[in-house]
Structures are given as C-alpha cells and as structure tokens.
Scaffold this motif. Structure first.
Motif, PDB file in Angstrom:
ATOM      1  N   THR A 139      -1.863   4.415  -2.689  1.00  0.00           N
ATOM      2  CA  THR A 139      -2.789   3.284  -2.588  1.00  0.00           C
ATOM      3  C   THR A 139      -3.807   3.406  -3.720  1.00  0.00           C
ATOM      4  N   VAL A 141       0.861  -1.191   0.000  1.00  0.00           N
ATOM      5  CA  VAL A 141       0.000   0.000   0.000  1.00  0.00           C
ATOM      6  C   VAL A 141       0.896   1.241   0.000  1.00  0.00           C
ATOM      7  N   GLY A 143      -4.036   3.956   2.481  1.00  0.00           N
ATOM      8  CA  GLY A 143      -3.278   2.715   2.707  1.00  0.00           C
ATOM      9  C   GLY A 143      -3.459   2.232   4.136  1.00  0.00           C
TER      10      GLY A 143
END
Ligand SMILES: Nc1ncnc2c1ncn2[C@@H]1O[C@H](COP(=O)(O)OP(=O)(O)O)[C@@H](O)[C@H]1O
Ligand SMILES: O=C(O)C(=O)C[C@H](O)[C@H](O)COP(=O)(O)O
Length: 341
Positions: A104, A73, A79
């Motif tokens: 992300t 991520v 994330g």
C-alpha cells in the motif's frame, strides 16, 4: 416439512442500491509528526489516510449519495486500515482489490518553517498497478458519474492507460466523466504533465482545475483562457481558492460565485470537498450557481476541520445556504463557525 408460520416476515436478501458515483484512484496511509515538528527529529507520528478520489467519494457518501471507491491496496496492515477508513465514511469498497505483490502506498508529512513538505513512498505501490481492466468491475455498471483525477496518470504507465481507456472507450456506459486536474508536482514536472493533463481533461465532460494550477501548467491566467484551452468538456470549473469559483458551461456565459469567508484550520482536501459538493449538486439536479455554492460549502467544512475528511452537517444546513439571496453570497460569512446545525 415445517411451514413458515409468519410468511409476511420472510426476509428478502438485501440488494445494495446502484452506485451513483465511482471514484477511481490511489489512497495512501499518511504519517504526520506533531505540528511544527520536522520529520527529521520526530519521535512519534500520527497515522491517518489520504487520497483525493476517496476523499471525494467520502464527502459524497456523507451527503447521502451512493459512492464507490475503486482502487487497489497491498495485502498489508496499511491496506486494511485504508479500506476500513474509507468504508467508515459510508463509501462502498467492494471494488477495491487486494494485490499480494505490492505494498500500500504511503506519504509522510514534514512540517517546516515554510509550510509542510510531502514525501511520497508510492512508487510501485499496489494502486500504481491498476490498469484498464480495473474499470471492468461489474458493480460499476449504471453509475451516473465516473470521477478521475490527474494524479492517477502520473502513477505508472498502466494507470495512465486506465485513464486513457476511461476517456477514450467510456467503459461505464452513460456515466458522465468528471476529472479533477490535481497536478502533483512531486509526481511529475509541469512540462511533462501539462500536455498529458490537457489532453485527458479535454476528453472529459466536467473538469475541475485551480486557477493557479492552470497557470502553472498551461499559462492560462483567467477562467476564459482555461476554457479556450479546454473546449471539449461540457463544463469547466475554475477554482480560485478564497476568492471563489467560475463555472463555464458550453454556450453559456461564465458564472462566478464567491467563496464564503471561513477561518481556515487546514486546507488539505478542500479541492476534493469542493468537487464532491459540485457533483452532489449535479446529481440533485441543481442549477450551476447552486452547484458552485454547494461546492464552496462542502469545501468550507474541509477547511474548518483538520484531516482530509471532515464531518458534514445535515442536508438542511446546505439547503438553507444554497438558497440564500445572492447578496448573502458576496461573500457569505461563516467565520468562527464549524457549522453543524
Ligand atoms: N481560504 C479559503 N476561504 C474560503 N474557501 C476556500 C479557501 N481556500 C479554498 N477554499 C475553497 O476550497 C475550494 C478549493 O480550493 P483550492 O485552493 O482549489 O483547493 P485545492 O488546492 O485543495 O484543490 C475553493 O474553490 C473554495 O471553495
Ligand atoms: O497527493 C495525493 O495523491 C493525494 O491524494 C493527497 C491528498 O490527500 C489529497 O490530494 C488532498 O487534495 P486537495 O483537495 O487538493 O488538498
């Protein structure tokens, strides 16, 4: 030196139990306007999380298995939200790395009169920068199943190399490789995806594919036609939505199990839930009929709740229904239930 007055109470550092299933793939943040509200006019969106492989890990964790989600991520709030959400389902996230150099991924739903369209914002995402080294994570050794999907090879050249590496070199020694074909037409057209997905799937041990998907990709209109196209895996499972699913094990007759009747609330994530149920049946040593039944029952949970990751009832509920007489499954009627007892 002080002595320990209660030597029997000395605590031993907790060692996490070994991972049973490692599911590798991208999970994104999902933005969704109110039902029926086109994105173009939306003033508010609901924020959630979606990703096929982490969905599978989430259902497996709720069914009592040690499942790890392996991914990457961005070093950003989305994330962190994604990782927190997946971990909240009981999934191990210690093999998720944070990439400070990429965001992300995100997808946005656009409800319209002809259904909901999806817009991806995932090109160049942190997860798209995964590569074969992702599978070298030390915490994955000893996993019984490596679960992959056909979404990952569509994300980038390095992600495709990851999947190639997984099926060619089998870095998770002894792990069965499970592959959900999951063709995503918005990532790559069928003409481009078809040969790649066929080649990858054929080198796995267990393949899940939708009948409609197999027809779009390869023109295979029946489970037997799919099997002829994919002779490599020990097992191919062909799903036909509300109709049922067929398991084709090597050197055995195909077995079809009808899907239960349910009142569908939202279909998204049913395929992931089905795969998790089937895999849980495999891990528990169930026969193919019971694996299919468990797949259908977990899918029924996904279908009868909104969002990608439905709660699941206690194991006793599944145990009772997977052992029901065959005529109860012709088909089983769960309409009107959000069965949690
Ligand atoms: N309308 C439905 N009624 C009952 N079960 C369904 C229905 N649609 C899907 N399923 C269940 O979900 C599983 C996956 O369906 P599928 O259409 O392949 O999902 P996806 O497109 O999400 O991969 C099916 O095998 C079945 O168990
Ligand atoms: O497109 C992607 O990359 C995703 O992962 C989005 C979705 O959350 C799952 O794919 C749901 O998948 P189904 O079970 O097939 O409905």
């Amino acid at each position: 030196m002080p002595t320990n007055p209660r030597p029997d109470r000395v605590t031993v550092p907790a060692v996490p139990p070994p991972v049973e299933v490692a599911a590798v793939g991208e999970t994104m943040v999902v933005l969704c306007p109110a039902p029926g509200e086109p994105l173009e006019h939306a003033e508010q969106v609901a924020v959630s999380v979606g990703g096929a492989e982490s969905n599978v890990a989430g259902y497996l964790a709720r069914l009592g298995h040690q499942a790890a989600w392996v991914s990457r991520v961005g070093d950003d709030p989305f994330g962190r939200a994604v990782v927190r959400h997946v971990a909240a389902a009981g999934v191990r996230v210690d093999q998720v790395s944070v990439d400070p150099g990429a965001p992300t991924g995100m997808y946005v739903k656009d409800p319209g009169p002809d259904g909901t369209a999806v817009h991806y914002y995932r090109a160049g995402s942190a997860a798209s920068r995964m590569d074969p080294a992702t599978l070298a994570a030390p915490g994955l050794a000893g996993a019984r199943v490596l679960h992959l999907s056909g979404i990952t090879p569509a994300l980038s050249a390095s992600c495709r190399a990851l999947v190639e590496h997984a099926v060619t070199n089998r870095p998770l020694v002894g792990a069965l490789i499970s592959f959900d074909v999951n063709h995503r037409a918005r990532l790559w057209p069928a003409e481009q995806a078809a040969p790649v997905l066929r080649d990858l799937a054929d080198r796995c041990d267990l393949v899940f594919v939708g009948q409609d998907e197999a027809e779009t990709l390869w023109g295979s209109a029946t489970p037997m036609a799919v099997r002829e196209l994919l002779p490599g895996p020990e097992t191919v499972v062909v799903k036909d939505g509300a109709v049922g699913a067929t398991v084709l094990c090597r050197d055995a007759e195909p077995i079809f199990v009808p899907a239960p009747r349910v009142t569908v609330v939202e279909p998204v994530g049913a395929g992931d839930a089905f795969a998790a149920g089937y895999l849980a049946g495999l891990l528990r040593g169930l026969d193919p009929v019971r694996r299919l039944r468990l797949g259908h029952l977990v899918a029924a949970q996904a279908l009868t709740s909104s969002g990608d990751n439905a709660p699941v009832p206690p194991w006793a509920w599944f145990e009772r229904l997977i052992a029901a007489p065959a005529d109860a499954w012709s088909p089983l009627d769960l309409t009107g239930t959000r069965a949690t007892t």
